[in-house]
Design a protein around this motif. Structure first.
Motif, PDB file in Angstrom:
ATOM      1  N   GLY A  47      -5.964   0.642  45.032  1.00 41.63           N
ATOM      2  CA  GLY A  47      -5.713   0.876  43.605  1.00 41.63           C
ATOM      3  C   GLY A  47      -4.728   2.006  43.385  1.00 41.63           C
ATOM      4  N   ALA A  48      -4.898   3.091  44.190  1.00 43.01           N
ATOM      5  CA  ALA A  48      -3.962   4.214  44.079  1.00 43.01           C
ATOM      6  C   ALA A  48      -2.544   3.781  44.436  1.00 43.01           C
ATOM      7  N   LEU A  49      -2.428   2.904  45.463  1.00 41.38           N
ATOM      8  CA  LEU A  49      -1.093   2.416  45.864  1.00 41.38           C
ATOM      9  C   LEU A  49      -0.459   1.596  44.745  1.00 41.38           C
ATOM     10  N   MET A  50      -1.273   0.766  44.058  1.00 41.93           N
ATOM     11  CA  MET A  50      -0.738  -0.022  42.945  1.00 41.93           C
ATOM     12  C   MET A  50      -0.249   0.878  41.812  1.00 41.93           C
ATOM     13  N   VAL A  51      -1.004   1.945  41.548  1.00 41.73           N
ATOM     14  CA  VAL A  51      -0.596   2.900  40.505  1.00 41.73           C
ATOM     15  C   VAL A  51       0.719   3.568  40.889  1.00 41.73           C
ATOM     16  N   LEU A  52       0.854   3.951  42.152  1.00 41.10           N
ATOM     17  CA  LEU A  52       2.090   4.594  42.613  1.00 41.10           C
ATOM     18  C   LEU A  52       3.288   3.640  42.534  1.00 41.10           C
ATOM     19  N   ILE A  53       3.027   2.354  42.832  1.00 42.22           N
ATOM     20  CA  ILE A  53       4.112   1.372  42.742  1.00 42.22           C
ATOM     21  C   ILE A  53       4.599   1.239  41.298  1.00 42.22           C
ATOM     22  N   ILE A  54       3.652   1.179  40.360  1.00 39.87           N
ATOM     23  CA  ILE A  54       4.017   1.089  38.942  1.00 39.87           C
ATOM     24  C   ILE A  54       4.752   2.354  38.504  1.00 39.87           C
ATOM     25  N   LEU A  55       4.265   3.506  38.960  1.00 38.83           N
ATOM     26  CA  LEU A  55       4.931   4.769  38.623  1.00 38.83           C
ATOM     27  C   LEU A  55       6.353   4.816  39.196  1.00 38.83           C
ATOM     28  N   ASP A  56       6.501   4.346  40.439  1.00 32.82           N
ATOM     29  CA  ASP A  56       7.824   4.316  41.069  1.00 32.82           C
ATOM     30  C   ASP A  56       8.770   3.401  40.291  1.00 32.82           C
ATOM     31  N   PHE A  57       8.238   2.268  39.837  1.00 42.01           N
ATOM     32  CA  PHE A  57       9.044   1.317  39.056  1.00 42.01           C
ATOM     33  C   PHE A  57       9.516   1.966  37.746  1.00 42.01           C
ATOM     34  N   ILE A  58       8.606   2.684  37.096  1.00 43.14           N
ATOM     35  CA  ILE A  58       8.961   3.346  35.839  1.00 43.14           C
ATOM     36  C   ILE A  58      10.015   4.422  36.071  1.00 43.14           C
ATOM     37  N   LEU A  59       9.874   5.199  37.162  1.00 44.69           N
ATOM     38  CA  LEU A  59      10.848   6.245  37.464  1.00 44.69           C
ATOM     39  C   LEU A  59      12.256   5.674  37.667  1.00 44.69           C
ATOM     40  N   LEU A  60      12.325   4.519  38.309  1.00 39.07           N
ATOM     41  CA  LEU A  60      13.633   3.936  38.627  1.00 39.07           C
ATOM     42  C   LEU A  60      14.281   3.251  37.426  1.00 39.07           C
ATOM     43  N   TYR A  61      13.463   2.702  36.520  1.00 43.12           N
ATOM     44  CA  TYR A  61      14.019   1.854  35.457  1.00 43.12           C
ATOM     45  C   TYR A  61      13.933   2.438  34.054  1.00 43.12           C
ATOM     46  N   ARG A  62      13.270   3.571  33.866  1.00 43.82           N
ATOM     47  CA  ARG A  62      13.029   4.029  32.495  1.00 43.82           C
ATOM     48  C   ARG A  62      14.293   4.617  31.852  1.00 43.82           C
ATOM     49  N   LYS A  63      15.281   5.046  32.637  1.00 39.12           N
ATOM     50  CA  LYS A  63      16.498   5.634  32.072  1.00 39.12           C
ATOM     51  C   LYS A  63      17.632   4.626  32.110  1.00 39.12           C
ATOM     52  N   ASN A  64      18.463   4.661  31.065  1.00 30.08           N
ATOM     53  CA  ASN A  64      19.648   3.809  31.053  1.00 30.08           C
ATOM     54  C   ASN A  64      20.780   4.436  31.865  1.00 30.08           C
ATOM     55  N   LYS A  65      20.940   5.731  31.709  1.00 30.10           N
ATOM     56  CA  LYS A  65      21.988   6.438  32.459  1.00 30.10           C
ATOM     57  C   LYS A  65      21.366   6.970  33.744  1.00 30.10           C
ATOM     58  N   THR A  66      21.688   6.340  34.864  1.00 31.38           N
ATOM     59  CA  THR A  66      20.989   6.645  36.123  1.00 31.38           C
ATOM     60  C   THR A  66      21.927   7.284  37.153  1.00 31.38           C
ATOM     61  N   VAL A  67      22.836   6.514  37.711  1.00 30.70           N
ATOM     62  CA  VAL A  67      23.771   7.029  38.711  1.00 30.70           C
ATOM     63  C   VAL A  67      25.174   6.533  38.371  1.00 30.70           C
ATOM     64  N   PHE A  68      26.157   7.291  38.821  1.00 26.45           N
ATOM     65  CA  PHE A  68      27.561   6.902  38.656  1.00 26.45           C
ATOM     66  C   PHE A  68      28.183   6.786  40.036  1.00 26.45           C
ATOM     67  N   LEU A  69      28.898   5.702  40.261  1.00 24.58           N
ATOM     68  CA  LEU A  69      29.571   5.500  41.542  1.00 24.58           C
ATOM     69  C   LEU A  69      30.975   4.953  41.274  1.00 24.58           C
ATOM     70  N   ARG A  70      31.938   5.471  42.025  1.00 20.98           N
ATOM     71  CA  ARG A  70      33.318   4.984  41.935  1.00 20.98           C
ATOM     72  C   ARG A  70      33.943   4.984  43.333  1.00 20.98           C
TER      73      ARG A  70
END
Length: 448
Positions: A47-70
């Protein structure tokens, strides 16, 4: 809804850390059948692993401006040289991230493991630099840059597909132009570790009267100017200018032989471009003729500022042909194009004395009107075989044959000299330096 879900699952990847954690949970569930005191621990950890996976997903996708690469790609690449490319990164996440980068470089490089990994703190900027060495002229297609981002939890990885396809042309070696231009100004190539060729004589083209400094030739003292000025004055001389320098490139099958990834034709093209650049720096007129079973491109000698670009554009398109060189067509082109005595540098290749003898009558006819320098190549593989010690009877036989062919190449230079034709036998990697040195030597000797 389907498009939104597809946006997430196509660019979402599971990491090794997540698989290890899942493996630990599976093991605990299996052991719980045999070890009773584990109790609900496997369920709690899962259960803790599932919570961490959801938290990780939110951390990666919650912002629109994330990284810049050129990716900074040159407008053109230099054939046979190390070209520098850069990838610029900037992190807009509020936490440190780990990134992995796959750059889709052209298929001609046959490199599928171009992977860069690094980490960036919040608001940190980084530049990744790498080198590419193309070995063929033409158009190279760059694809997208794939960026894989992980949060500090490291259970999921988010992919960003950045950039669009870009086509970059690969031109004959132009990165070394400036280097050789500077060498030409001082008439020496010792600064790049090559032995300087002895040059006898100097030009009698008057330049100016100047003050004597230590090292000036005392034979150039101008006594009248010395008497007027009251101090020692000498005449300064410079190389003759506006002489015609033509590079003639053989595109026949003899120039198809590869060496260190490049064909002999590419070595000749790179050397011709650099020699033309040096000639223009010396205020001579540079021209170009290509030949195979028929006359190819002809660029009349000139010293306009656009001449080097004109020669480069012509050389960019040249390809090896698969038939023998028509020397009669070459002679006709030379007579029709060259209206005054010129230095003609003929880049070709001979593998036997008989191949030279077939072309000798035409070479002699060209040499009657122009100063002809025939440049051909050492067979470096045979040379290395001839220098290796023989270990058995077969080795002795191979070594003897290799020495015979290597010696025959040297005889070709002497055979050319017997008919008043200059010959230059060189290895492909030293071609440019040797040709530029020879050109400077001929100018110093006033033979053009």
């Amino acid at each position: 809804m389907k498009k939104i879900l597809r946006k997430y699952y196509t660019d979402l990847f599971l990491t090794n850390r997540l698989f290890i954690a899942l493996g630990v949970c599976v093991c605990l569930f299996v052991f719980s059948f045999f070890i009773s005191f584990l109790g609900d621990l496997p369920y709690f950890l899962f259960g803790a692993l599932m919570v961490l996976i959801i938290l990780d997903f939110i951390l990666l996708y919650r912002k629109n401006k994330t990284v810049f690469l050129r990716r900074d790609t040159p407008d053109r690449l230099s054939n046979g040289d190390d070209n520098e490319l850069k990838i610029y990164l900037e992190n807009f996440y509020p936490f440190q991230i780990k990134v992995g980068i796959i750059d889709e470089i052209p298929f001609q490089f046959q490199k599928r493991d171009l992977w860069f990994s690094t980490s960036l703190s919040s608001r940190e900027q980084k530049t990744i630099t790498y080198l590419l060495r193309p070995t063929k002229r033409g158009e190279y297609d760059f694809g997208q840059t794939r960026l894989y981002v992980q949060s500090p939890l490291g259970l999921l990885s988010r992919r960003f597909n950045i950039g669009t396809n870009k086509t970059v042309p690969v031109y004959p070696s132009f990165l070394k132009l400036r280097q050789y231009e500077l060498m030409a100004i001082s008439n020496r190539l010792t600064d790049i570790g090559i032995k300087k060729m002895r040059r006898i004589g100097h030009s009698m083209e008057f330049d100016q009267v100047k003050n004597y400094v230590a090292g000036d030739d005392y034979r150039t003292v101008n006594w009248k100017a010395t008497a007027r000025k009251g101090e020692l004055m000498v005449n300064s001389y410079t190389d003759e200018k506006a002489q015609h320098i033509y590079c003639v490139i053989d595109k026949s099958r003899a120039m198809k032989m590869p060496f260190d990834g490049l064909s002999l034709l590419d070595y000749a093209i790179n050397a011709s471009l650099i020699l033309s650049s040096v000639a223009l720096v010396k205020e001579d007129k540079a021209g170009l003729i290509t030949i195979a079973e028929k006359t190819g491109s002809v660029v009349p000698a000139d010293r306009k500022p656009t001449q080097l670009n004109k020669i480069m554009e012509v050389l960019y398109k040249e390809k090896t042909r698969y038939l023998e060189t028509d020397m009669e067509a070459l002679y006709i082109s030379v007579r029709a194009t060259l209206k005054q005595r010129s230095l003609v540098i003929f880049f070709t290749n001979f593998e036997s004395m008989s191949s030279l003898e077939r072309q000798m009558p035409h070479l002699k006819r060209i040499a009657r009107f122009h100063l002809l320098l025939v440049v051909f190549f050492e067979n470096t593989s045979l040379k290395s075989l001839s220098e290796e010690p023989a270990k058995d009877v077969e080795g002795i036989y191979i070594k003897t044959v290799a020495e015979k062919f290597a010696y025959e190449k040297k005889l070709m230079v002497k055979e050319l000299a017997k008919h008043g034709i200059l010959g230059l036998l060189t290895s492909p990697q030293n071609l440019t330096v040797n040709v530029v040195n020879q050109y400077l030597a001929l100018k110093a000797q006033q033979r053009i």
